[in-house]
Design a protein around this motif. Structure first.
Motif, PDB file in Angstrom:
ATOM      1  N   SER B 131      -7.460  16.589  17.859  1.00 19.47           N
ATOM      2  CA  SER B 131      -8.668  17.335  18.195  1.00 19.47           C
ATOM      3  C   SER B 131      -8.373  18.356  19.286  1.00 19.47           C
ATOM      4  O   SER B 131      -7.275  18.406  19.835  1.00 19.47           O
ATOM      5  CB  SER B 131      -9.762  16.372  18.657  1.00 19.47           C
ATOM      6  OG  SER B 131      -9.329  15.705  19.815  1.00 19.47           O
ATOM      7  N   HIS B 170     -10.745  17.194  12.125  1.00 13.30           N
ATOM      8  CA  HIS B 170     -11.990  17.613  11.470  1.00 13.30           C
ATOM      9  C   HIS B 170     -13.181  17.548  12.435  1.00 13.30           C
ATOM     10  O   HIS B 170     -13.953  18.482  12.534  1.00 13.30           O
ATOM     11  CB  HIS B 170     -12.260  16.742  10.239  1.00 13.30           C
ATOM     12  CG  HIS B 170     -13.516  17.119   9.502  1.00 13.30           C
ATOM     13  ND1 HIS B 170     -13.752  18.405   9.087  1.00 13.30           N
ATOM     14  CD2 HIS B 170     -14.598  16.404   9.141  1.00 13.30           C
ATOM     15  CE1 HIS B 170     -14.937  18.461   8.483  1.00 13.30           C
ATOM     16  NE2 HIS B 170     -15.471  17.262   8.513  1.00 13.30           N
ATOM     17  N   GLY B 186     -13.359  19.479  16.486  1.00  8.15           N
ATOM     18  CA  GLY B 186     -12.399  19.701  15.421  1.00  8.15           C
ATOM     19  C   GLY B 186     -12.094  21.178  15.238  1.00  8.15           C
ATOM     20  O   GLY B 186     -12.695  22.045  15.878  1.00  8.15           O
TER      21      GLY B 186
END
Lengths: 274, 381
Positions: B131, B170, B186
């Motif tokens: 992330s 994501h 994300g």
């Protein structure tokens, strides 16, 4: 006017908490008016049966409280329970569609505006009813032929609760066929609530709300019959109840409307016809 | 394993020529292509088409950024089912930049990355794992003196497509779970103007990554995706609907604790909190570690790691429903619901008792009139 079986004989009956007391027609002139058309009564009892089935099967699906043993191929318990749940839900949706149609086709007590008593007078009546419930003074309740606003808000609220149940339930049902019509039609629901588990939680919480609702609903209808003695419970079976012709009603001008224009099963909406 | 290749894929050489120089047989290559075709849901007949397309591929450049993550995704990729060609393919394409696998270090590899990005501008595939922390100016992940956000923005600029590999890339995964102290987000939250495919999972299955890359190399575009950006060939169906234990669910046979007889018999893990009914993933089909096994196969309920925000929405991992927050003690919804239902019943009973009491009292009062005469009471009751 004293009806047959007046107070004198009535008080000698078996009197368990007053339940054996004769009907209140002894206290004046009463007439029977037709309130709830056949579709309303039919959908009420179909929905009631569906809700019971949905609660019982739904709690099994949420937390399987008994199991089968032996080879899995020999059983289909969860499969059957889910089938019954989905079928009952489909029947409930059908009943809901009939109810929506009857919001436009029904009489003055059943049509869409009756669902939303929002005028200041209605709000005042709602508070009056709540006050009468809290102080145990049924004589302080507003005098109405149809639902009182507090009651109506509860029923309108139930319709919305059922709608949320149908939406969340259909969302979960659609997951088994990704890309299908139901899956796509309700794709916005998990996005709105933040995931399928939240959808599941809301569905489960509202199931409890339904249980609590049934407890309170059944209590207040039976209480109404006990206190007012106008046949409210039987009105959802026979379609009508007794109203006094001596007192004024806020939602129905019994003095202005001649008796031959009162609602009957044959003419549920005589005002509209006239 | 993936080590820097002794047989460098030279400029202008096609993949077929390169495989030949590395001693990979034509048979193995076509077999690999057929497997990928099946994985992509194209059917085995598409194998030759993929083989033809891959043969003529010139050295593809892949920049692989590893940001705020645990390296689990790279570990998963290393265990792609086909040990020879899958590894080889990833070896080849990830040659340019990957923290875990590259042999070089320091300023030299940063320079190599810069030159690779410049040389393949607009053509390379960007793979991101991990992330991007945004709080405090993004200081929680800094590589070579630059923040993760900075690195992603720079690399995305010249990328033809982006593969967000793993839950972190994501939506942020565990570090983005409440209260998200580092402000982790994300790739989709930073980069808006590039096609991004979400290879979901914590970690995702290596074969899905390989197949997505092959799809891109074969067709020149990313595969069709669902509403979460996940490739449909892999994430179309729920775990629940593909599960090897599904028969036990339908039969009503459930594990109730991990040491009971039902667990030994391999019954359905629904009652111990399996999130298969809420999770879209190919785990039951692709499985893990060269198709050895997968979590539910090993007796552990699915935790729903391919779904966004699963740390917040799928917990507790061993319970069916999310906990209801806002109470001093984390109460389950059934406890609260039952308490309210009992409370409603008790309230109703109390109200009924009071009603009966007041009615009897009122009736006694109104019945003081002579019993022989007509009733004159007017209580409207």
């Amino acid at each position: 006017m004293t009806a047959p079986g007046g107070a004198a004989t009535g008080r000698r009956r078996i009197n368990l908490f007053g339940l054996g007391r004769p009907l209140s027609r002894e206290r004046g002139n009463f007439t029977w008016v037709y309130l709830w058309s056949a579709p309303i009564r039919a959908t009420h009892w179909i929905a009631a049966a569906c809700v019971v089935v949905l609660i019982v099967t739904g709690f099994y699906i949420g937390r399987p409280y008994f199991m089968t043993s032996g080879e899995a191929s020999a059983h289909f318990l969860m499969g059957r329970v889910r089938f019954i749940h989905f079928t009952a839900a489909a029947v409930l949706i059908m009943a809901g569609i009939v109810r929506v149609y009857w919001l436009f086709a029904g009489n003055q007590f059943e049509r869409l505006p009756a669902l939303f008593p929002v005028t200041p007078k209605n709000v005042h009546n709602m508070l009056r009813t709540a006050g009468a419930y809290l102080t145990f003074r049924p004589d302080k309740q507003p005098s109405l032929v149809g639902h009182d606003p507090l009651q109506q808000y509860a029923y309108t609220g139930l319709y919305f609760m059922a709608l949320v149940m149908v939406v969340t339930g259909s969302t979960m049902y659609g997951q088994s066929n990704p890309g299908g019509i139901i899956f796509r039609a309700f794709a916005w629901v998990p996005l709105l609530l933040g995931g399928l588990q939240r959808v599941r939680l809301l569905h489960h919480v509202l199931a409890w709300a339904f249980i609590i609702y049934v407890v309170i609903h059944v209590y207040f209808t039976i209480r109404s019959d006990y206190v007012e003695r106008v046949g409210r419970v039987s009105s959802i079976i026979t379609g009508g109840r007794y109203i006094s012709t001596d007192e004024p009603y806020e939602d129905y001008d019994i003095n202005q409307v001649p008796a031959h224009q009162w609602p009957t099963p044959e003419h549920p909406n005589p005002k509209k016809e006239a | 394993m993936m080590t820097p290749s002794a047989y460098a894929w030279t400029e202008g050489e096609t993949l077929a020529q390169h495989f030949e120089s590395r001693g990979v047989s034509r048979r193995d290559f076509v077999k690999f292509c057929s497997e990928i075709a099946v994985a992509l849901g194209l059917g085995i007949a598409a194998g030759p088409r993929i083989a033809r397309a891959l043969e003529s591929v010139k050295r593809p450049s892949v920049i692989w950024l590893q940001l705020q993550e645990c390296t689990g995704c790279v570990e998963s990729v290393l265990r792609t089912a086909d040990p020879t060609i899958g590894d080889l393919l990833l070896d080849l394409i990830s040659l340019d930049y990957n923290h875990t696998l590259m042999a070089g270090a320091g300023a030299a590899v940063e320079r190599a990355k810069q030159s690779a990005m410049a040389a393949n501008k607009g053509k390379y595939v960007l793979v991101v794992t991990g992330s991007i922390p945004t709080k405090e100016g993004g200081i929680y992940t800094v590589v070579g003196g630059r923040t993760a956000e900075d690195l992603v923005k720079e690399a995305a600029e010249g990328a033809a497509a982006i593969l967000a590999v793993g839950a972190c890339a994501h939506w942020g995964s565990v570090q983005a779970a409440r209260p998200n102290p580092t402000g982790a987000v994300g790739v989709r939250d930073i980069i808006k103007n590039r096609p991004i495919v979400n290879i979901a999972g914590c970690p995702p299955i290596g074969d899905v990554i390989t197949a997505t890359i092959v799809h891109y190399l074969t067709f020149g575009r990313l595969p069709a995706v669902d509403r979460e950006g996940r490739p449909l060939f892999a994430y179309r169906e729920r775990i629940h609907d593909q599960c090897s234990r599904r028969a036990h669910f339908d039969a009503g046979q459930f594990v109730e604790s991990f040491d009971d007889d039902s667990a030994r018999k391999g019954w359905c893990l629904y009652s111990v909190g399996c999130k298969g009914p809420a999770t879209f993933s190919p785990c039951p089909i692709f499985q893990w570690n060269t198709r050895t096994n997968w979590p539910i196969g090993a007796g552990h309920p699915c935790i729903g790691c391919t779904e966004p925000n699963f740390w917040d929405t799928m917990t507790p991992f061993y319970g069916r429903l999310p906990n209801v927050g806002g109470f001093p003690v984390e109460q389950r919804v059934d406890t609260i619901g039952a308490a309210l239902a009992i409370g409603a019943a008790a309230g109703v009973a109390a109200h009924a008792a009071a009603t009966v009491f007041t009615q009897i009292r009122r009736r006694k009062a109104t019945h003081q009139v002579p019993e022989t005469g007509p009733e004159t009471e007017n209580d409207d009751g």
